[in-house]
Design an enzyme around this catalytic site. Structure first.
Site, PDB file in Angstrom:
ATOM      1  N   ASP A 167       0.972  -1.215   0.088  1.00 63.93           N
ATOM      2  CA  ASP A 167       0.016   0.006   0.076  1.00 63.93           C
ATOM      3  C   ASP A 167       0.975   1.266  -0.073  1.00 63.93           C
ATOM      4  OD1 ASP A 167      -1.269  -2.317   1.623  1.00 63.93           O
ATOM      5  OD2 ASP A 167      -3.132  -1.026   1.030  1.00 63.93           O
ATOM      6  N   TYR A 197      -2.293   4.145  -6.194  1.00 65.56           N
ATOM      7  CA  TYR A 197      -3.354   4.923  -5.822  1.00 65.56           C
ATOM      8  C   TYR A 197      -3.823   6.007  -6.909  1.00 65.56           C
ATOM      9  CZ  TYR A 197      -3.246   2.475  -1.223  1.00 65.56           C
ATOM     10  OH  TYR A 197      -3.421   1.532  -0.496  1.00 65.56           O
ATOM     11  N   ASN A 231      -7.003  -3.863  -4.364  1.00 63.89           N
ATOM     12  CA  ASN A 231      -7.950  -3.506  -4.836  1.00 63.89           C
ATOM     13  C   ASN A 231      -7.833  -1.790  -5.676  1.00 63.89           C
ATOM     14  OD1 ASN A 231      -7.386  -2.811  -1.881  1.00 63.89           O
ATOM     15  ND2 ASN A 231      -9.114  -1.115  -2.236  1.00 63.89           N
ATOM     16  N   HIS A 316      -3.371  -9.608  -0.868  1.00 61.46           N
ATOM     17  CA  HIS A 316      -3.649  -8.352  -0.483  1.00 61.46           C
ATOM     18  C   HIS A 316      -4.483  -8.194   0.708  1.00 61.46           C
ATOM     19  CE1 HIS A 316      -3.810  -3.946  -0.736  1.00 61.46           C
ATOM     20  NE2 HIS A 316      -5.007  -3.892  -0.867  1.00 61.46           N
ATOM     21  N   HIS A 326     -11.162  -2.430   7.280  1.00 65.71           N
ATOM     22  CA  HIS A 326     -11.274  -3.646   6.536  1.00 65.71           C
ATOM     23  C   HIS A 326     -11.460  -4.912   7.277  1.00 65.71           C
ATOM     24  CE1 HIS A 326     -10.357  -1.278   3.071  1.00 65.71           C
ATOM     25  NE2 HIS A 326      -9.026  -0.991   3.544  1.00 65.71           N
TER      26      HIS A 326
END
Ligand SMILES: *[C@@H]1O[C@H](CO)[C@@H](O)[C@H](O)[C@H]1NC(C)=O
Ligand SMILES: *[C@@H]1O[C@H](CO)[C@@H](O)[C@H](O)[C@H]1NC(C)=O
Ligand SMILES: *[C@@H]1O[C@H](CO)[C@@H](O)[C@H](O)[C@H]1NC(C)=O
Ligand SMILES: *[C@@H]1O[C@H](CO)[C@@H](O)[C@H](O)[C@H]1NC(C)=O
Ligand SMILES: *[C@@H]1O[C@H](CO)[C@@H](O)[C@H](O)[C@H]1NC(C)=O
Ligand SMILES: *[C@@H]1O[C@H](CO)[C@@H](O)[C@H](O)[C@H]1NC(C)=O
Length: 461
Positions: A167, A197, A231, A316, A326
């Site tokens: 991330d 991102y 994602n 992930h 999450h």
């Protein structure tokens, strides 16, 4: 003869000692408090995103392993003025005195109103193990030279150090993580998903995929990053006709999936030094009978622990996560895959997604079924350790709210940006450390000896 005081003092210290022991088993929620607000992305015109000088100069250079065994490297880069050629010259000596070259392919993709540069992918094969190679791109136009070191041949006691980042994004926190990692002893990087991102921008402005490619180049051009899709790689905007999930990611970041009979770039396996690494996709079908499910069982069965004693899984969305962020999103995949992970004695599972750090004890929750109510994860030395390390430093900020109390399976958790190192010593012992960005690279904010689940339990039984 002891006095009453001496005796009660001794008793007191025994009580203190016992309470220390039970505390150290209970798991730690770090008191380290930090700003949880999201940080901003580095501006597009920053020197960290600088376009290399020269006509059609190769940019966004990145390498990854190109085969199953570790004798091949996929080199990828982008040219913007014209396609140029897709030649990679390479050899053991620097300075353009190359003995060989390979020619790959170049292509573009479009996304809404964005059209990419010419994305090149060339695979160098037949490399020797444990050897430094130099390579040049853009020869004849604006040549740029880089180098990499191939992994040692897979053998029982081959020391090797993997870095672990998830991330990352492209903020000033991301920069700190990258700079810390580049000062570490990591020889290749296990990347657990969510890269640029770019999807934080209108229409997933793919210019931010390009800036990210240039941002990480100081590391990715010199050592393989082993890619997992998250994602933020989906880039799915049906409102504007972008209905092909993972389009920018799959055009830019190849993986050696065909080498392990996978039918998708998103799940694959490699041997690298003393480890087999199996990469899974949280956002592709994984239920029984699906391609990923069938492939995963074959990939596990194909591992020979006398050649690669360590078995690592990358995914992930985490299966063990006590952060409220999450929470339980990875649960369906855990229920389906955990029995195999335990059966095949996977050593460690790295996940991202949650923007914080958490390490579990070796733990298993495979006894549960829909009627027996045995739903409490059990500590079990032969089960895997799970690490959440989605704390690379992206634009969304930290995930600071944990469920209370800390579950018994959770050994350490803290919401800070950082990276991990997985240092394999030999076939029984590895050392995992987590490094937060507030500290110097040498400082480990959390650490644990990881015992090999296959060899250690076999030899200690
Ligand atoms: C180029 O490499 C060859 C073979 O390795 C070597 O004999 C020669 O001296 C090198 N030339 C230069 C200019 O480095
Ligand atoms: C794409 O469309 C957006 C929104 O209309 C606009 O802001 C942007 O400048 C466009 N980009 C290109 C490359 O045309
Ligand atoms: C990396 O190492 C260099 C040289 O020792 C040092 O100047 C720099 O501060 C280090 N950076 C980080 C982020 O630790
Ligand atoms: C891939 O398939 C080939 C042919 O069926 C087989 O020989 C090989 O062992 C398989 N590789 C893996 C890693 O499953
Ligand atoms: C630990 O896991 C192994 C493998 O699933 C199992 O055989 C064993 O019974 C478990 N041990 C405990 C104490 O539950
Ligand atoms: C593996 O490394 C650990 C830690 O250095 C050491 O204690 C152990 O004896 C080594 N085992 C073997 C088989 O070399």
């Amino acid at each position: 003869m002891k006095t009453a005081c001496e005796m009660s003092c001794t008793l007191l210290s025994i009580v203190l000692l016992l309470s220390c022991i039970s505390l150290s088993n209970a798991g730690i929620t770090s008191r380290y408090m930090r700003r949880l607000a999201a940080s901003t992305d580095i501006p597009e015109d920053s020197p960290y995103f600088k376009v290399p000088e020269g006509f059609n100069a190769p940019q966004q250079v990145h390498i990854t392993q190109g085969d199953y065994e570790g004798n091949a490297v996929i080199v990828s880069w982008v040219t913007t003025e014209e396609p140029g050629d897709s030649k990679v010259y390479y050899g053991k000596e620097p300075g353009s005195n190359y003995t060989d070259y390979v020619v790959g392919t170049a292509g573009t993709y479009s996304f809404y109103n964005y059209t990419s540069g010419f994305i090149h992918h060339s695979t160098i094969s037949g490399l020797e193990f444990n050897t430094k190679y130099y390579y040049t791109l853009g020869a004849g136009q604006s040549p740029r030279e880089f180098w990499f070191v191939t992994p040692p041949e897979s053998e029982l006691d081959t020391p090797y150090t993997f870095g672990v980042i998830g991330d990352l994004g492209q903020t000033f926190d991301s920069l700190s993580t990258l700079q810390h990692y580049m000062n570490s002893s990591g020889q290749s990087l296990l990347y657990v998903g969510d890269l640029s991102y770019a999807d934080n921008y209108p229409f997933d402005n793919n210019v931010r995929w390009d800036t990210w490619g240039r941002f990480v180049e100081p590391s990715t051009a010199y050592q393989p990053w082993i890619w997992t899709a998250g994602n933020h790689e989906l880039d799915y905007i049906p409102e504007v006709g972008e209905t092909e999930p993972f389009k920018p990611f799959t055009h830019r970041y190849l993986t050696p999936y065909k080498a392990t009979n996978s039918t998708s770039q998103l799940w694959y396996s490699i041997k690298r030094g003393p480890a087999t690494i199996i990469v899974l996709s949280s956002y592709s079908a994984y239920g029984k009978y699906t391609p990923q499910y069938k492939w995963f069982l074959n990939a596990l069965a194909a591992v020979d622990r006398s050649v690669t004693p360590w078995l690592i899984v990358l995914v992930h969305s985490p299966w063990y996560n006590s952060n409220t962020y999450h929470y339980m999103e990875g649960e369906t995949m855990r229920v389906i895959f955990e029995p195999f992970i335990v059966q095949y004695k996977v050593d460690i599972v790295f996940a991202g997604h949650v923007h914080a750090y958490e390490r579990t004890y070796p733990v298993s929750n495979v006894k549960y079924d829909i009627v027996n109510a045995l739903c409490t994860p059990e500590k079990n030395e032969t089960a895997p350790v799970y690490v959440v390390i989605g704390d690379g430093g992206n634009i969304e900020g930290l995930a600071g709210v944990y469920t209370q109390p800390q579950p018994a399976y959770s050994a350490f958790r803290e919401a800070s940006f950082g990276h991990g190192l997985f240092e394999i010593y030999n076939h029984t012992h590895a050392y995992f450390t987590w490094h937060r960005n507030q500290d110097g690279e040498k400082v480990a904010a959390d650490s644990a000896i990881i015992l090999n689940k296959y060899w250690y339990s076999a030899t200690s039984a």
